[in-house]
Design an enzyme around this catalytic site. Structure first.
Site, PDB file in Angstrom:
ATOM      1  N   GLN A 131      14.937   4.759  -5.930  1.00  0.00           N
ATOM      2  CA  GLN A 131      14.806   3.753  -4.876  1.00  0.00           C
ATOM      3  C   GLN A 131      15.141   2.377  -5.439  1.00  0.00           C
ATOM      4  O   GLN A 131      15.214   1.409  -4.698  1.00  0.00           O
ATOM      5  CB  GLN A 131      13.355   3.740  -4.361  1.00  0.00           C
ATOM      6  CG  GLN A 131      12.927   5.044  -3.729  1.00  0.00           C
ATOM      7  CD  GLN A 131      11.436   5.035  -3.422  1.00  0.00           C
ATOM      8  OE1 GLN A 131      10.584   5.211  -4.286  1.00  0.00           O
ATOM      9  NE2 GLN A 131      11.099   4.824  -2.178  1.00  0.00           N
TER      10      GLN A 131
ATOM     11  N   HIS B  70      18.764   3.479  -2.088  1.00  0.00           N
ATOM     12  CA  HIS B  70      18.633   2.166  -1.452  1.00  0.00           C
ATOM     13  C   HIS B  70      19.739   1.201  -1.887  1.00  0.00           C
ATOM     14  O   HIS B  70      19.588  -0.009  -1.756  1.00  0.00           O
ATOM     15  CB  HIS B  70      17.255   1.565  -1.747  1.00  0.00           C
ATOM     16  CG  HIS B  70      16.137   2.287  -1.043  1.00  0.00           C
ATOM     17  ND1 HIS B  70      14.816   2.184  -1.411  1.00  0.00           N
ATOM     18  CD2 HIS B  70      16.151   3.143   0.017  1.00  0.00           C
ATOM     19  CE1 HIS B  70      14.069   2.931  -0.600  1.00  0.00           C
ATOM     20  NE2 HIS B  70      14.848   3.531   0.261  1.00  0.00           N
TER      21      HIS B  70
END
Ligand SMILES: [Zn+2]
Length: 235
Positions: A93, A111
């Site tokens: 992430q 992300h």
């Protein structure tokens, strides 16, 4: 009890892996940046309303991560990536490049990445280490339409199909340094578990999703991750 041998591993990493490298998380900053809630500069609406503000915020972060170094947790995961003979995917992430700089290659950024610029005119992603505030032209099409290639609140994370496929085929799912608060990543442990994988959490403290894991180990990433990798490779 029969325990299925581990061959395929999916590792989800979050801010807790980079924290000891000095990379602040949104939450650790007290939630404010120049009087704005950090969450409010990380949305498509904020970019539409005040692009200078958003570009400046990301220019600062892009500059900051280039001064940081991978820590022992990144290095342990890179060693696992090199030496693990079975399937392995690190789903991060994090938008920094510390996993790559430590040497990991089987990695996916759900992300996005600070060091890429995404052209909203031609859809090309270009490696980017400089600033975007002065609206530089896209290296591919020449339009001044670059934005940070970072998934904002309210946008769809990247490469979900690949992540779902990896979760389906994994024998062990490991969550490292994530709060368990942000979906869809927070749901990965349940997906993996429902499909029969063992699940392990390595985190500074119990997360919101702790109850979903077969096993949890708590402590700083540089300690618990290095210990776990050592153990796994020396079984
Ligand atoms: Zn372009």
């Amino acid at each position: 009890m029969y325990v299925k041998p581990i061959r395929n591993i999916v590792i989800l990493t979050g801010a807790g892996v980079s924290a000891e490298s000095g990379i602040d998380t949104f939450r650790s900053e007290g939630g404010l940046w120049e009087q704005h809630r950090v969450e409010d500069v990380a949305t498509p609406e904020a970019f539409a309303r005040d692009p200078d503000l958003v570009l400046r915020f990301y220019d600062m972060r892009r500059e900051a991560i280039q001064t940081k170094q991978p820590n022992a947790a990144h290095e342990a995961l890179a060693r696992l990536d090199r030496e693990w003979p079975g399937g392995l995917l690190i789903v991060t992430q994090n938008v920094d490049d510390l996993h790559e700089r430590a040497g990991s290659s089987r990695i996916l950024h759900m992300h996005g990445e600070h060091l890429l610029a995404w052209c909203t005119a031609c859809d090309m992603r270009s490696p980017w280490t400089a600033t975007l505030i002065e609206r530089p032209p896209c290296p591919a099409c020449g339009e001044s339409a670059l934005r940070p290639d970072v998934v904002w609140f309210g946008e769809m994370p990247y490469r979900m199909d690949e992540i779902t496929a990896a979760l389906r085929g994994c024998d062990l799912f490991v969550s490292i340094g994530t709060s368990g608060a942000v979906y869809p990543a927070a749901g990965f442990v349940r997906q993996a578990r429902d499909l029969g994988a063992r699940t392990l959490e390595l985190n500074l403290e119990p997360s919101k999703g702790s109850a979903w894991f077969n096993e949890s180990r708590f402590g700083p990433a540089t300690k618990v991750v290095t210990g776990w990798v050592e153990e796994l490779l020396n079984r």
